[in-house]
Design an enzyme around this catalytic site. Structure first.
Site, PDB file in Angstrom:
ATOM      1  N   ASP A  77       0.861  -1.173   0.000  1.00 50.38           N
ATOM      2  CA  ASP A  77       0.000   0.000   0.000  1.00 50.38           C
ATOM      3  C   ASP A  77       0.910   1.239   0.000  1.00 50.38           C
ATOM      4  OD1 ASP A  77      -2.196   1.771   0.607  1.00 50.38           O
ATOM      5  OD2 ASP A  77      -1.417   1.758   2.668  1.00 50.38           O
ATOM      6  N   ASP A  95      -0.055   5.144   1.016  1.00 45.81           N
ATOM      7  CA  ASP A  95      -0.200   6.114   2.113  1.00 45.81           C
ATOM      8  C   ASP A  95      -0.309   5.408   3.464  1.00 45.81           C
ATOM      9  OD1 ASP A  95      -0.265   8.216   0.218  1.00 45.81           O
ATOM     10  OD2 ASP A  95      -2.380   7.814  -0.159  1.00 45.81           O
TER      11      ASP A  95
HETATM   12 MG   LIG Z   1      -2.835   3.168   3.538  1.00 47.80          MG
END
Ligand SMILES: [Mg+2]
Ligand SMILES: [Zn+2]
Length: 340
Positions: free
Chosen positions: A149, A151
């Site tokens: 992932d 952020d």
């Molecule tokens: Mg995230």
């Protein structure tokens, strides 16, 4: 075809030549990210792979581009070679840069196949080690892959990142990704970016943000092999939104679409692959795609406990755990034996 003598590579040359012909290119340069982009000639490509710019090293500090470098393997049209002047020429700096300046079509052929520069003693030793551990031959088949992932996992979660300068790496992320690169794992970023649907930035702006991501990782000797993003969002009714992106898509996590696309385009060994993220959406996307989910970061601890999922305080800890699951094949030959 031309290949530099200090490049170790194992690639599908037929696919390379077919891409060159399909794009009607005058020249094709194989390009990929590496762990020393500051010390390499960097290229910029458009969405179809056409080369837009070639930045020769050394680079000015303000240059922020994707980590895409020429890998030392090229396809050249015979007419391009026949027109070259009879003097010593540098293939990248004179031939490619010259053709680019004349507006000729140069293709940048992006690949995750094994290509490594072995032009320094330390890089040569790494290639010998890759050979001995079967990583060169292994790059042909399904590869263990760590999906990440973005952020909150790679960079600080500061709300919606809509400008490049808002993106800053979390501590230890460069070391973690560099360790995956060295171990021969594929590193694939899968990220929801509804900033596009919200109208906070367009896809070109998102590409600039990701160029900064690759630039910052490159400064730490790390690179990602591919990055897939979902620009959509299902809910309408916000000021400034872009209606064409306001759809219920299959790629937004927790949907598995981004991972499944990666599995179509890359060779992924699902059984030895993980997805690391800081949100239940990441875990769910992994489960739906058949990839083991691992949650990272303090904000994910409660969810990991509730769902009995593996949890680590940050990406570096997660990667250390992933590396421990990898078998350590005995070297098949010594570097000295290869040197002979
Ligand atoms: Mg995230
Ligand atoms: Zn989507």
């Amino acid at each position: 075809m031309v290949a530099f003598g200090d490049v170790a590579f194992d690639m599908d040359l037929r696919a390379l030549v077919e891409a060159h012909r399909r794009q009607k290119a005058r020249a094709t340069a194989v390009v990929h990210p590496n762990d020393h982009p500051h010390d390499s000639d960097l290229v910029e490509l458009d969405a179809d792979g056409r080369m837009l710019a070639l930045h020769r090293k050394p680079h000015p500090p303000e240059l922020v581009t994707r980590n895409l470098v020429t890998a030392g393997v090229f396809v050249l049209e015979p007419s391009l070679v026949a027109a070259l002047p009879p003097r010593k020429l540098d293939l990248v700096h004179d031939v490619l840069a010259g053709a680019l300046a004349r507006g000729e079509a140069i293709l940048g052929y992006e690949t995750t196949e094994y290509l490594k520069d072995m032009g320094t003693p330390s890089r040569y030793r790494r290639v010998c080690d890759d050979w001995a551990r079967g990583r060169i031959q292994g790059a042909r088949g399904p590869r263990p892959t760590v999906f990440l992932d973005r952020d909150g996992t790679i960079n600080h979660h500061v709300g919606y990142v809509s400008r490049p300068e808002q993106l800053e790496l979390l501590p230890g992320v460069g070391s973690a990704i560099a360790a995956l690169n060295r171990a021969g794992a594929q590193v694939v970023v899968v990220t929801n970016q509804p900033v596009v649907a919200r109208g906070a930035c367009d896809e070109a702006g998102l590409r600039a943000i990701h160029a900064r991501l690759e630039h910052l990782l490159g400064r730490e000797g790390a690179f990602v092999d591919r990055l897939y993003y979902c620009p959509h969002h299902p809910h309408r009714g916000f000021a400034g939104e872009r209606p064409e992106y306001k759809i219920a898509c299959a790629c937004r996590k927790p949907g598995p679409g981004l991972l499944l696309r990666a599995m179509e385009e890359l060779r992924v060994d699902r059984g030895r692959s993980w997805i690391c993220g800081d949100s239940p959406c990441d875990a769910e996307a992994g489960l739906r795609a058949g990839v083991r989910p691992v949650l990272v970061g303090p904000s994910a601890l409660a969810e990991a406990t509730r769902r009995e999922l593996p949890w680590y305080p940050d990406l570096l800890h997660a990667v250390t755990a992933w590396l421990a699951t990898m078998p350590h094949p005995r070297p098949a030959a010594t570097p000295e034996a290869i040197a002979c």
